[in-house]
Write a protein that holds these residues in place. Structure first.
Motif, PDB file in Angstrom:
ATOM      1  N   MET A   1       5.952  -9.823 -15.264  1.00  0.00           N
ATOM      2  CA  MET A   1       5.592  -8.850 -14.127  1.00  0.00           C
ATOM      3  C   MET A   1       6.793  -7.454 -13.809  1.00  0.00           C
ATOM      4  O   MET A   1       8.007  -8.299 -14.528  1.00  0.00           O
ATOM      5  CB  MET A   1       5.867  -9.728 -12.952  1.00  0.00           C
ATOM      6  N   ASN A   2       6.120  -6.434 -13.567  1.00  0.00           N
ATOM      7  CA  ASN A   2       7.039  -5.426 -13.575  1.00  0.00           C
ATOM      8  C   ASN A   2       7.576  -5.510 -12.206  1.00  0.00           C
ATOM      9  O   ASN A   2       6.772  -5.423 -11.083  1.00  0.00           O
ATOM     10  CB  ASN A   2       6.439  -3.989 -13.748  1.00  0.00           C
ATOM     11  N   SER A   3       9.141  -4.536 -11.866  1.00  0.00           N
ATOM     12  CA  SER A   3       8.975  -4.560 -10.141  1.00  0.00           C
ATOM     13  C   SER A   3       8.432  -2.985  -9.467  1.00  0.00           C
ATOM     14  O   SER A   3       8.536  -2.167 -10.574  1.00  0.00           O
ATOM     15  CB  SER A   3      10.668  -4.449 -10.101  1.00  0.00           C
ATOM     16  N   VAL A   4       7.910  -2.691  -8.664  1.00  0.00           N
ATOM     17  CA  VAL A   4       7.889  -2.219  -8.234  1.00  0.00           C
ATOM     18  C   VAL A   4       7.931  -1.634  -6.318  1.00  0.00           C
ATOM     19  O   VAL A   4       8.029  -2.437  -5.621  1.00  0.00           O
ATOM     20  CB  VAL A   4       5.592  -1.427  -7.283  1.00  0.00           C
ATOM     21  N   LEU A   5       9.281  -1.187  -5.987  1.00  0.00           N
ATOM     22  CA  LEU A   5      10.428  -0.984  -4.884  1.00  0.00           C
ATOM     23  C   LEU A   5       9.914   0.325  -4.538  1.00  0.00           C
ATOM     24  O   LEU A   5       9.772   1.770  -5.052  1.00  0.00           O
ATOM     25  CB  LEU A   5      11.273  -0.732  -5.090  1.00  0.00           C
ATOM     26  N   LEU A   6      10.120   0.304  -2.789  1.00  0.00           N
ATOM     27  CA  LEU A   6       9.549   1.992  -2.064  1.00  0.00           C
ATOM     28  C   LEU A   6      10.627   1.530  -1.632  1.00  0.00           C
ATOM     29  O   LEU A   6      12.041   0.284  -1.255  1.00  0.00           O
ATOM     30  CB  LEU A   6       8.679   1.149  -1.028  1.00  0.00           C
ATOM     31  N   ARG A   7      11.407   2.717  -2.418  1.00  0.00           N
ATOM     32  CA  ARG A   7      13.219   2.386  -1.997  1.00  0.00           C
ATOM     33  C   ARG A   7      13.394   4.160  -1.037  1.00  0.00           C
ATOM     34  O   ARG A   7      12.449   4.899  -0.807  1.00  0.00           O
ATOM     35  CB  ARG A   7      13.818   2.852  -2.950  1.00  0.00           C
TER      36      ARG A   7
ATOM     37  N   ALA B  60      10.913  -2.306   0.503  1.00  0.00           N
ATOM     38  CA  ALA B  60       9.565  -2.955  -0.524  1.00  0.00           C
ATOM     39  C   ALA B  60       9.711  -3.580  -1.593  1.00  0.00           C
ATOM     40  O   ALA B  60       9.941  -2.255  -1.908  1.00  0.00           O
ATOM     41  CB  ALA B  60       8.098  -2.695   0.417  1.00  0.00           C
ATOM     42  N   ASN B  61       9.309  -4.429  -1.940  1.00  0.00           N
ATOM     43  CA  ASN B  61       8.694  -4.767  -3.017  1.00  0.00           C
ATOM     44  C   ASN B  61       7.124  -4.593  -3.290  1.00  0.00           C
ATOM     45  O   ASN B  61       6.324  -6.014  -2.466  1.00  0.00           O
ATOM     46  CB  ASN B  61       9.502  -5.915  -3.316  1.00  0.00           C
ATOM     47  N   LEU B  62       6.824  -4.191  -4.095  1.00  0.00           N
ATOM     48  CA  LEU B  62       5.136  -3.766  -3.615  1.00  0.00           C
ATOM     49  C   LEU B  62       4.231  -4.183  -5.532  1.00  0.00           C
ATOM     50  O   LEU B  62       2.782  -4.210  -5.170  1.00  0.00           O
ATOM     51  CB  LEU B  62       4.762  -2.422  -4.064  1.00  0.00           C
ATOM     52  N   ALA B  63       5.630  -5.658  -6.141  1.00  0.00           N
ATOM     53  CA  ALA B  63       4.904  -5.477  -7.287  1.00  0.00           C
ATOM     54  C   ALA B  63       3.139  -6.295  -6.736  1.00  0.00           C
ATOM     55  O   ALA B  63       2.496  -6.421  -7.754  1.00  0.00           O
ATOM     56  CB  ALA B  63       6.214  -6.615  -8.067  1.00  0.00           C
ATOM     57  N   ALA B  64       2.997  -7.183  -5.781  1.00  0.00           N
ATOM     58  CA  ALA B  64       2.146  -8.198  -5.684  1.00  0.00           C
ATOM     59  C   ALA B  64       0.986  -7.667  -5.380  1.00  0.00           C
ATOM     60  O   ALA B  64      -0.268  -7.813  -5.483  1.00  0.00           O
ATOM     61  CB  ALA B  64       2.027  -9.385  -4.386  1.00  0.00           C
ATOM     62  N   LEU B  65       0.991  -5.897  -4.957  1.00  0.00           N
ATOM     63  CA  LEU B  65      -0.391  -5.284  -4.838  1.00  0.00           C
ATOM     64  C   LEU B  65      -0.835  -4.899  -6.317  1.00  0.00           C
ATOM     65  O   LEU B  65      -0.596  -5.166  -6.590  1.00  0.00           O
ATOM     66  CB  LEU B  65       0.273  -4.060  -3.853  1.00  0.00           C
ATOM     67  N   PRO B  66      -2.346  -4.680  -6.142  1.00  0.00           N
ATOM     68  CA  PRO B  66      -3.309  -4.359  -7.066  1.00  0.00           C
ATOM     69  C   PRO B  66      -2.645  -3.703  -7.166  1.00  0.00           C
ATOM     70  O   PRO B  66      -2.599  -2.176  -6.635  1.00  0.00           O
ATOM     71  CB  PRO B  66      -4.325  -4.574  -6.059  1.00  0.00           C
ATOM     72  N   GLU B  67      -2.911  -3.376  -8.847  1.00  0.00           N
ATOM     73  CA  GLU B  67      -2.758  -1.666  -9.254  1.00  0.00           C
ATOM     74  C   GLU B  67      -2.466  -0.610  -8.753  1.00  0.00           C
ATOM     75  O   GLU B  67      -2.481   0.544  -9.003  1.00  0.00           O
ATOM     76  CB  GLU B  67      -2.997  -1.943 -11.185  1.00  0.00           C
ATOM     77  N   HIS B  68      -4.556  -0.371  -8.282  1.00  0.00           N
ATOM     78  CA  HIS B  68      -4.811   0.675  -7.486  1.00  0.00           C
ATOM     79  C   HIS B  68      -4.434   1.532  -6.170  1.00  0.00           C
ATOM     80  O   HIS B  68      -4.308   2.235  -5.943  1.00  0.00           O
ATOM     81  CB  HIS B  68      -6.165   0.197  -7.576  1.00  0.00           C
ATOM     82  N   THR B  69      -3.775   0.114  -6.081  1.00  0.00           N
ATOM     83  CA  THR B  69      -3.399   0.361  -4.738  1.00  0.00           C
ATOM     84  C   THR B  69      -1.998   1.066  -4.681  1.00  0.00           C
ATOM     85  O   THR B  69      -2.025   2.334  -4.251  1.00  0.00           O
ATOM     86  CB  THR B  69      -2.817  -0.685  -3.877  1.00  0.00           C
TER      87      THR B  69
ATOM     88  N   GLU C  44      -0.885   2.901  -6.816  1.00  0.00           N
ATOM     89  CA  GLU C  44      -0.914   4.077  -8.001  1.00  0.00           C
ATOM     90  C   GLU C  44      -1.566   5.203  -6.425  1.00  0.00           C
ATOM     91  O   GLU C  44      -1.023   6.247  -6.826  1.00  0.00           O
ATOM     92  CB  GLU C  44      -2.115   4.426  -8.915  1.00  0.00           C
ATOM     93  N   SER C  45      -2.323   4.275  -6.229  1.00  0.00           N
ATOM     94  CA  SER C  45      -3.190   5.388  -4.630  1.00  0.00           C
ATOM     95  C   SER C  45      -1.551   5.550  -3.565  1.00  0.00           C
ATOM     96  O   SER C  45      -1.077   7.157  -3.255  1.00  0.00           O
ATOM     97  CB  SER C  45      -3.732   4.700  -3.457  1.00  0.00           C
TER      98      SER C  45
END
Length: 60
Positions: free
Chosen positions: A1-7, A22-31, A33-34
């Motif tokens: 699982m990749n980390s997707v961080l809002l910094r 925030a850590n956005l990794a739990a959000l759906p991929e399309h969200t 990407e948006s």
């Protein structure tokens, strides 16, 4: 699982610092990407209902 961080980045004196908002990794991929597109300045349009385009005049 990749980390997707809002910094956010900010400066303290001469140093540039980063804060994880925030850590956005739990959000759906399309969200995710948006959000990436939005941060890049892209305009996002979503169709609310199917539309039909015709070449018929709308007035007489």
């Amino acid at each position: 699982m990749n980390s997707v961080l809002l910094r956010r980045s900010y400066r303290e004196g001469a140093k540039v610092k980063h804060e994880i908002l925030a850590n956005l990794a739990a959000l759906p991929e399309h969200t995710v990407e948006s959000l990436r597109g939005s941060r890049a300045g892209k305009t996002l349009l979503y169709a609310l209902a199917p539309q039909t385009v015709t070449d018929q005049p709308t007035h007489q």
